[in-house]
Design a protein around this motif. Sequence first.
Motif, PDB file in Angstrom:
ATOM      1  N   GLN A 210      -1.768  11.427   2.003  1.00 36.58           N
ATOM      2  CA  GLN A 210      -1.069  10.649   2.586  1.00 36.58           C
ATOM      3  C   GLN A 210      -0.237   9.399   1.531  1.00 36.58           C
ATOM      4  O   GLN A 210       0.690   9.090   1.628  1.00 36.58           O
ATOM      5  CB  GLN A 210      -2.169   9.821   3.441  1.00 36.58           C
ATOM      6  CG  GLN A 210      -2.497  10.291   4.543  1.00 36.58           C
ATOM      7  CD  GLN A 210      -3.430   9.552   5.505  1.00 36.58           C
ATOM      8  OE1 GLN A 210      -3.510   8.588   5.316  1.00 36.58           O
ATOM      9  NE2 GLN A 210      -3.938  10.249   6.471  1.00 36.58           N
TER      10      GLN A 210
ATOM     11  N   ASP B 177       0.155  -3.461   7.894  1.00 37.75           N
ATOM     12  CA  ASP B 177      -0.482  -4.254   9.067  1.00 37.75           C
ATOM     13  C   ASP B 177      -1.897  -4.400   8.850  1.00 37.75           C
ATOM     14  O   ASP B 177      -2.511  -3.348   9.358  1.00 37.75           O
ATOM     15  CB  ASP B 177       0.171  -3.550  10.377  1.00 37.75           C
ATOM     16  CG  ASP B 177      -0.037  -4.454  11.419  1.00 37.75           C
ATOM     17  OD1 ASP B 177      -1.079  -5.403  11.348  1.00 37.75           O
ATOM     18  OD2 ASP B 177       0.477  -4.254  12.655  1.00 37.75           O
TER      19      ASP B 177
ATOM     20  N   GLU C  71      -9.291   1.850   6.444  1.00 34.59           N
ATOM     21  CA  GLU C  71     -10.418   1.251   6.691  1.00 34.59           C
ATOM     22  C   GLU C  71     -10.558   0.063   5.786  1.00 34.59           C
ATOM     23  O   GLU C  71     -10.042  -0.064   4.662  1.00 34.59           O
ATOM     24  CB  GLU C  71     -11.936   2.195   6.504  1.00 34.59           C
ATOM     25  CG  GLU C  71     -11.744   3.381   7.520  1.00 34.59           C
ATOM     26  CD  GLU C  71     -11.850   2.893   9.052  1.00 34.59           C
ATOM     27  OE1 GLU C  71     -12.443   1.896   9.199  1.00 34.59           O
ATOM     28  OE2 GLU C  71     -11.306   3.567   9.747  1.00 34.59           O
TER      29      GLU C  71
ATOM     30  N   SER D 109       2.691   2.150   7.593  1.00 37.05           N
ATOM     31  CA  SER D 109       3.811   2.981   8.256  1.00 37.05           C
ATOM     32  C   SER D 109       5.061   3.286   7.091  1.00 37.05           C
ATOM     33  O   SER D 109       5.410   2.282   6.510  1.00 37.05           O
ATOM     34  CB  SER D 109       4.572   2.251   9.426  1.00 37.05           C
ATOM     35  OG  SER D 109       3.374   1.869  10.141  1.00 37.05           O
TER      36      SER D 109
ATOM     37  N   ARG E  32      -3.735   5.324   9.134  1.00 34.27           N
ATOM     38  CA  ARG E  32      -4.829   4.337   9.565  1.00 34.27           C
ATOM     39  C   ARG E  32      -5.774   4.084   8.274  1.00 34.27           C
ATOM     40  O   ARG E  32      -5.995   5.223   7.578  1.00 34.27           O
ATOM     41  CB  ARG E  32      -5.506   4.656  10.752  1.00 34.27           C
ATOM     42  CG  ARG E  32      -6.713   3.546  10.978  1.00 34.27           C
ATOM     43  CD  ARG E  32      -7.372   3.725  12.337  1.00 34.27           C
ATOM     44  NE  ARG E  32      -8.485   2.531  12.365  1.00 34.27           N
ATOM     45  CZ  ARG E  32      -8.216   1.348  12.925  1.00 34.27           C
ATOM     46  NH1 ARG E  32      -6.961   1.026  12.978  1.00 34.27           N
ATOM     47  NH2 ARG E  32      -9.080   0.757  13.198  1.00 34.27           N
TER      48      ARG E  32
ATOM     49  N   GLU F  25       2.277   6.694  11.107  1.00 32.17           N
ATOM     50  CA  GLU F  25       1.607   5.671  10.519  1.00 32.17           C
ATOM     51  C   GLU F  25       0.227   6.439   9.899  1.00 32.17           C
ATOM     52  O   GLU F  25      -0.165   7.659  10.407  1.00 32.17           O
ATOM     53  CB  GLU F  25       1.111   4.915  11.942  1.00 32.17           C
ATOM     54  CG  GLU F  25       1.796   3.780  12.380  1.00 32.17           C
ATOM     55  CD  GLU F  25       1.218   3.227  13.622  1.00 32.17           C
ATOM     56  OE1 GLU F  25       1.942   2.104  13.793  1.00 32.17           O
ATOM     57  OE2 GLU F  25       0.008   3.444  13.900  1.00 32.17           O
TER      58      GLU F  25
ATOM     59  N   LYS G  62     -11.524  -8.518   5.518  1.00 31.96           N
ATOM     60  CA  LYS G  62     -10.429  -8.468   6.185  1.00 31.96           C
ATOM     61  C   LYS G  62     -10.126  -9.858   6.872  1.00 31.96           C
ATOM     62  O   LYS G  62      -8.932 -10.622   6.941  1.00 31.96           O
ATOM     63  CB  LYS G  62     -10.302  -7.599   7.384  1.00 31.96           C
ATOM     64  CG  LYS G  62      -9.345  -7.624   8.479  1.00 31.96           C
ATOM     65  CD  LYS G  62      -9.570  -6.612   9.737  1.00 31.96           C
ATOM     66  CE  LYS G  62      -8.325  -6.466  10.629  1.00 31.96           C
ATOM     67  NZ  LYS G  62      -8.500  -5.420  11.827  1.00 31.96           N
TER      68      LYS G  62
ATOM     69  N   HIS H  99      -3.863  -4.624  12.438  1.00 28.43           N
ATOM     70  CA  HIS H  99      -4.163  -2.941  13.202  1.00 28.43           C
ATOM     71  C   HIS H  99      -4.495  -2.125  12.118  1.00 28.43           C
ATOM     72  O   HIS H  99      -4.861  -0.771  12.664  1.00 28.43           O
ATOM     73  CB  HIS H  99      -2.748  -2.753  13.753  1.00 28.43           C
ATOM     74  CG  HIS H  99      -2.232  -3.778  14.715  1.00 28.43           C
ATOM     75  ND1 HIS H  99      -1.461  -4.677  14.672  1.00 28.43           N
ATOM     76  CD2 HIS H  99      -2.966  -3.945  16.076  1.00 28.43           C
ATOM     77  CE1 HIS H  99      -1.374  -5.212  16.070  1.00 28.43           C
ATOM     78  NE2 HIS H  99      -2.392  -4.734  16.716  1.00 28.43           N
ATOM     79  N   GLN H 100      -4.604  -2.336  10.559  1.00 25.00           N
ATOM     80  CA  GLN H 100      -5.203  -1.529   9.637  1.00 25.00           C
ATOM     81  C   GLN H 100      -4.169  -0.183   9.705  1.00 25.00           C
ATOM     82  O   GLN H 100      -4.887   0.872   9.635  1.00 25.00           O
ATOM     83  CB  GLN H 100      -6.660  -1.083   9.863  1.00 25.00           C
ATOM     84  CG  GLN H 100      -7.562  -2.508   9.849  1.00 25.00           C
ATOM     85  CD  GLN H 100      -9.016  -2.280  10.124  1.00 25.00           C
ATOM     86  OE1 GLN H 100      -9.583  -2.983  10.737  1.00 25.00           O
ATOM     87  NE2 GLN H 100      -9.593  -0.966   9.755  1.00 25.00           N
ATOM     88  N   THR H 101      -2.990  -0.415   9.600  1.00 20.79           N
ATOM     89  CA  THR H 101      -2.186   0.629   9.335  1.00 20.79           C
ATOM     90  C   THR H 101      -1.088   0.559   8.552  1.00 20.79           C
ATOM     91  O   THR H 101      -0.816  -0.611   8.069  1.00 20.79           O
ATOM     92  CB  THR H 101      -1.290   1.035  11.040  1.00 20.79           C
ATOM     93  OG1 THR H 101      -0.757  -0.193  10.919  1.00 20.79           O
ATOM     94  CG2 THR H 101      -2.102   1.349  11.901  1.00 20.79           C
TER      95      THR H 101
END
Length: 201
Positions: A125, A144, A161, A151, A159, A157, A167, A147-149
């Motif tokens: 990724q 983001d 952790e 893009s 994801r 997208e 956070k 929303h823990q993404t």
Amino acid sequence: MEKFEKITGVAAPLPLINVDTDMIIPKQFLKTIKRSGLGVNLFDEMRYDGEGREIPDFVLNQPAYRKAEILVAGENFGCGSSREHAPWAIKDFGIKAVIAPSFADIFFNNCFKNGILPIVLPQDQVDRLMDDARKGENARITVDLEHQTVSGSDGTEFRFEVDPHQKHCLMEGLDDIGQTLQKAAAIDSFEQGYAARMPWV
């Protein structure tokens, strides 16, 4: 500390592994205790030649990346000494998120304490985002935190952790001092009660 908000912008590609804190901010710049002013010396030995002139090929000297807010890097980013000046320099340059397959533990935690989001993603990724980042201003990456993404420019997208407490602190703009100040009323109450119980102290 500023609240961390959703970022959409150009990401700078730094496809190097084992980038240590001395590469991020060389030792000669550690004399200051101010968190500001170090951005100009971020990656100093890679950005400038012996005469202090910019090296055109280095990514942050290229026009497309001079205002990058995201850095995509290789594994074990931030290894070496524990100097907190490293995240200071990154933040002062304007980078708010660093994406890599892995980070050195101390650097990783120092990022959160200084308003930077370190994102760990699998190598494949990171490679896709690195390719995206190489497109410069023709591609924008979105981070983001809520929303823990992450893009890519094509909308794909990924994801990630993140520790819930870290956070929360980033989204609320709370460093260690800020967290303590949230309990100011309780601290004041304790000190008043303590002084009343033990006036001789």
